[in-house]
Design an enzyme around this catalytic site. Sequence first.
Site, mmCIF file in Angstrom:
data_model
loop_
_atom_site.group_PDB
_atom_site.id
_atom_site.type_symbol
_atom_site.label_atom_id
_atom_site.label_comp_id
_atom_site.label_asym_id
_atom_site.label_seq_id
_atom_site.Cartn_x
_atom_site.Cartn_y
_atom_site.Cartn_z
ATOM 1 N N LYS A 67 0.839 -1.197 0.000
ATOM 2 C CA LYS A 67 0.000 0.000 0.000
ATOM 3 C C LYS A 67 0.880 1.255 0.000
ATOM 4 O O LYS A 67 0.646 2.185 -0.774
ATOM 5 C CB LYS A 67 -0.905 -0.008 1.229
ATOM 6 C CG LYS A 67 -2.044 0.981 1.115
ATOM 7 C CD LYS A 67 -2.817 1.063 2.395
ATOM 8 C CE LYS A 67 -4.089 0.260 2.353
ATOM 9 N NZ LYS A 67 -4.932 0.478 3.544
ATOM 10 N N THR A 116 -12.711 6.156 15.139
ATOM 11 C CA THR A 116 -13.916 6.177 15.982
ATOM 12 C C THR A 116 -13.751 5.125 17.078
ATOM 13 O O THR A 116 -13.627 3.933 16.786
ATOM 14 C CB THR A 116 -15.158 5.857 15.126
ATOM 15 O OG1 THR A 116 -15.247 6.834 14.097
ATOM 16 C CG2 THR A 116 -16.432 5.864 15.958
ATOM 17 N N PHE A 176 -15.593 13.521 10.360
ATOM 18 C CA PHE A 176 -16.973 13.474 9.840
ATOM 19 C C PHE A 176 -17.040 13.298 8.329
ATOM 20 O O PHE A 176 -18.092 13.494 7.728
ATOM 21 C CB PHE A 176 -17.728 14.745 10.250
ATOM 22 C CG PHE A 176 -17.743 14.975 11.737
ATOM 23 C CD1 PHE A 176 -18.526 14.181 12.561
ATOM 24 C CD2 PHE A 176 -16.945 15.949 12.315
ATOM 25 C CE1 PHE A 176 -18.526 14.363 13.939
ATOM 26 C CE2 PHE A 176 -16.940 16.140 13.691
ATOM 27 C CZ PHE A 176 -17.722 15.351 14.511
ATOM 28 N N GLU A 227 -17.567 8.948 2.558
ATOM 29 C CA GLU A 227 -17.024 8.338 1.346
ATOM 30 C C GLU A 227 -17.760 8.940 0.153
ATOM 31 O O GLU A 227 -18.946 9.251 0.245
ATOM 32 C CB GLU A 227 -17.214 6.820 1.376
ATOM 33 C CG GLU A 227 -16.363 6.177 2.430
ATOM 34 C CD GLU A 227 -16.323 4.668 2.323
ATOM 35 O OE1 GLU A 227 -16.559 4.114 1.251
ATOM 36 O OE2 GLU A 227 -16.029 4.040 3.365
ATOM 37 N N ASN A 286 -23.190 10.021 14.260
ATOM 38 C CA ASN A 286 -23.542 8.927 13.342
ATOM 39 C C ASN A 286 -24.856 8.255 13.751
ATOM 40 O O ASN A 286 -25.653 7.876 12.893
ATOM 41 C CB ASN A 286 -22.414 7.891 13.274
ATOM 42 C CG ASN A 286 -21.386 8.266 12.214
ATOM 43 O OD1 ASN A 286 -21.509 9.302 11.567
ATOM 44 N ND2 ASN A 286 -20.375 7.431 12.025
ATOM 45 N N PHE A 296 -30.355 13.557 4.598
ATOM 46 C CA PHE A 296 -30.476 12.222 5.203
ATOM 47 C C PHE A 296 -31.936 11.831 5.442
ATOM 48 O O PHE A 296 -32.277 11.195 6.434
ATOM 49 C CB PHE A 296 -29.618 12.113 6.474
ATOM 50 C CG PHE A 296 -28.189 11.811 6.109
ATOM 51 C CD1 PHE A 296 -27.428 12.762 5.454
ATOM 52 C CD2 PHE A 296 -27.628 10.570 6.347
ATOM 53 C CE1 PHE A 296 -26.135 12.482 5.038
ATOM 54 C CE2 PHE A 296 -26.336 10.281 5.936
ATOM 55 C CZ PHE A 296 -25.588 11.238 5.287
ATOM 56 N N LYS A 318 -33.569 10.384 2.702
ATOM 57 C CA LYS A 318 -33.887 9.595 1.504
ATOM 58 C C LYS A 318 -34.139 8.154 1.915
ATOM 59 O O LYS A 318 -33.230 7.445 2.365
ATOM 60 C CB LYS A 318 -32.713 9.631 0.523
ATOM 61 C CG LYS A 318 -32.550 10.955 -0.165
ATOM 62 C CD LYS A 318 -32.187 10.763 -1.647
ATOM 63 C CE LYS A 318 -32.025 12.100 -2.323
ATOM 64 N NZ LYS A 318 -30.804 12.797 -1.840
ATOM 65 N N CYS A 344 -19.448 2.511 8.435
ATOM 66 C CA CYS A 344 -19.582 3.365 9.620
ATOM 67 C C CYS A 344 -20.904 3.219 10.367
ATOM 68 O O CYS A 344 -20.911 2.834 11.530
ATOM 69 C CB CYS A 344 -19.370 4.822 9.227
ATOM 70 S SG CYS A 344 -17.800 5.067 8.414
ATOM 71 N N LYS A 367 -21.778 -0.252 12.013
ATOM 72 C CA LYS A 367 -20.793 -0.555 13.057
ATOM 73 C C LYS A 367 -20.932 0.408 14.242
ATOM 74 O O LYS A 367 -20.867 -0.001 15.399
ATOM 75 C CB LYS A 367 -19.394 -0.458 12.431
ATOM 76 C CG LYS A 367 -18.277 -0.085 13.364
ATOM 77 C CD LYS A 367 -16.955 0.038 12.629
ATOM 78 C CE LYS A 367 -16.579 1.447 12.248
ATOM 79 N NZ LYS A 367 -16.027 2.275 13.320
HETATM 80 C C1 UGA Z 1 -20.932 8.395 7.360
HETATM 81 C C2 UGA Z 1 -21.218 9.822 7.847
HETATM 82 O O1 UGA Z 1 -22.126 10.466 6.958
HETATM 83 C C3 UGA Z 1 -19.934 10.635 7.952
HETATM 84 O O2 UGA Z 1 -20.209 11.921 8.504
HETATM 85 C C4 UGA Z 1 -18.949 9.888 8.857
HETATM 86 O O3 UGA Z 1 -17.707 10.576 8.940
HETATM 87 C C5 UGA Z 1 -18.703 8.495 8.298
HETATM 88 O O4 UGA Z 1 -19.960 7.784 8.214
HETATM 89 C C6 UGA Z 1 -17.755 7.790 9.240
HETATM 90 O O5 UGA Z 1 -18.160 7.555 10.389
HETATM 91 O O6 UGA Z 1 -16.585 7.601 8.887
HETATM 92 P P1 UGA Z 1 -20.477 7.298 4.941
HETATM 93 O O7 UGA Z 1 -20.540 5.971 5.637
HETATM 94 O O8 UGA Z 1 -19.361 7.569 4.002
HETATM 95 O O9 UGA Z 1 -20.435 8.494 6.018
HETATM 96 O O10 UGA Z 1 -21.810 7.433 4.086
HETATM 97 P P2 UGA Z 1 -23.184 8.223 4.184
HETATM 98 O O11 UGA Z 1 -23.275 9.192 3.085
HETATM 99 O O12 UGA Z 1 -23.442 8.727 5.541
HETATM 100 O O13 UGA Z 1 -24.214 7.041 3.862
HETATM 101 C C7 UGA Z 1 -24.323 5.902 4.719
HETATM 102 C C8 UGA Z 1 -25.452 5.020 4.260
HETATM 103 O O14 UGA Z 1 -26.711 5.654 4.484
HETATM 104 C C9 UGA Z 1 -25.428 4.663 2.764
HETATM 105 O O15 UGA Z 1 -25.779 3.321 2.606
HETATM 106 C C10 UGA Z 1 -26.481 5.574 2.168
HETATM 107 O O16 UGA Z 1 -27.037 5.078 0.991
HETATM 108 C C11 UGA Z 1 -27.497 5.611 3.299
HETATM 109 N N1 UGA Z 1 -28.352 6.811 3.256
HETATM 110 C C12 UGA Z 1 -27.815 8.038 3.439
HETATM 111 C C13 UGA Z 1 -29.728 6.653 3.063
HETATM 112 O O17 UGA Z 1 -30.240 5.527 2.906
HETATM 113 N N2 UGA Z 1 -30.510 7.771 3.044
HETATM 114 C C14 UGA Z 1 -29.992 9.019 3.217
HETATM 115 O O18 UGA Z 1 -30.788 10.000 3.191
HETATM 116 C C15 UGA Z 1 -28.619 9.152 3.412
#
Ligand code: UGA
Length: 433
Positions: free
Chosen positions: A28, A117, A151, A154, A210, A252, A254, A263, A266
Amino acid sequence: MGFVGLTTAAVFAEKKITVYGVDNDKNKASQIASSKAPFFEPDLEHVIRRTVNSGKLIPTTDLLSSISKSEIVFVCVGTPMKPDGSVNLDYIKKVSTQIGQAMKSVSAYPIICVKSTVPPGTTERIITKLIQSKSGKTAGQHFGIAMTPEFLREGSAVSDMRTPHLIVIGSSDENVQERMSAFFRKIYGTQTKMITTNTISAELIKYANNSFLATKISFINTIANVCNRIAGADVDRIADAIGSDPRIGNLFLKAGPGYGGSCFPKDVSGFIHYCKQIGYDPVLLKATDLVNRNQINIILEILNKELGKLEDKSISILGTAFKKDTDDIRESVSIKLVNKLKKARANIHIHDPMALENTRLTLGNNRIYYFSDISSAINSADCIILMTDWDEYKRINEKTLSMAKDACLIIDTRRILKFNLSARFRYIALGRS
Ligand code: UGA
């Protein structure tokens, strides 16, 4: 140099900080040294290339010399979920031990700053203690301890890291708080909101953040599940309306197949475990988790009702990444669904614009076929299930679907299709009757 570590390293290097990006995986480190990102993330490879070339990002496996040259050491190792849902702190313990051993020969006063975390109390009770016992040195005298939760999301990690909405600095040491504030001010200026607190509150902030977002998703999925049963109801109109109330906010909300990724599942589960350990039964968090786990059953119920026995049925899955703009399939609901369909002896055709290779490595080839274009993936399909919110899927039209069987069932878990399908298809969208 995982997701958080590499993004942090690359963006800090872009801001002209000299960063040693340490990883114990030689491959890596050399991949990053040759300007390659080990995973897909928009913009990241570009930033790596520029910062490696400018000498500001130095990928290495040499923890000892990196620590001896650093003013701040960010701990960004993974804290995955154990099979019982609690947090696996093995990597945290290992790296804390290594930092402690390295600290023996360090004469400067570095700050060890935890970005991973971790359950409340870990920074002081495990990380600090291990560093002290392995180095023979004392926190507050020879090194500082801080906890700065991350925060970033991805798919937008680079822009989140470039312009964070908030910086949290957790430390019980005022000198450390000042040094960390100065460091972040140098990078982000005075406009970015900064909250200073102790380490335990900083650790809790991450779990609270989260858990709240996950609860918001499970809430709107609950409303979607109600809508499924009421003629004329539409979860998106409801989300739009309640999201206009500033006390709720429209992000958030949807509804979909349930949250996945490395994240939310877990962290909600880890937080539930933590609460139980301290004698509190977190009913709300348990409900958030339960609603999320149950979303997949709603898809399976539709399948069983509409298709009957799934054996030898041809089912096309559009999207295995846990969300768009990533090749990450960790805790992806789509992957869990494919495993269930495989057990029911269906034939599964998978398409994903980015995560196909990761999916193949995880799921193998038994009853599963992989396609890099949508039209081939849905060829002769009895059923098409839209799982990931890729922009590419928003452009699907009747022509893209022309190779599917007549009376093909389409399950749109995220209400992506925006055109009126002909009567040739049976269309069911989660959250709409
Ligand atoms: C999440 C948090 O949003 C970040 O702020 C945090 O830093 C990160 O975890 C972490 O702890 O490292 P991430 O896992 O990259 O980020 O993705 P999200 O965009 O939060 O989506 C998570 C899941 O929720 C996805 O499966 C997404 O499709 C779903 N989701 C999200 C919904 O079903 N509806 C929504 O309105 C938003």
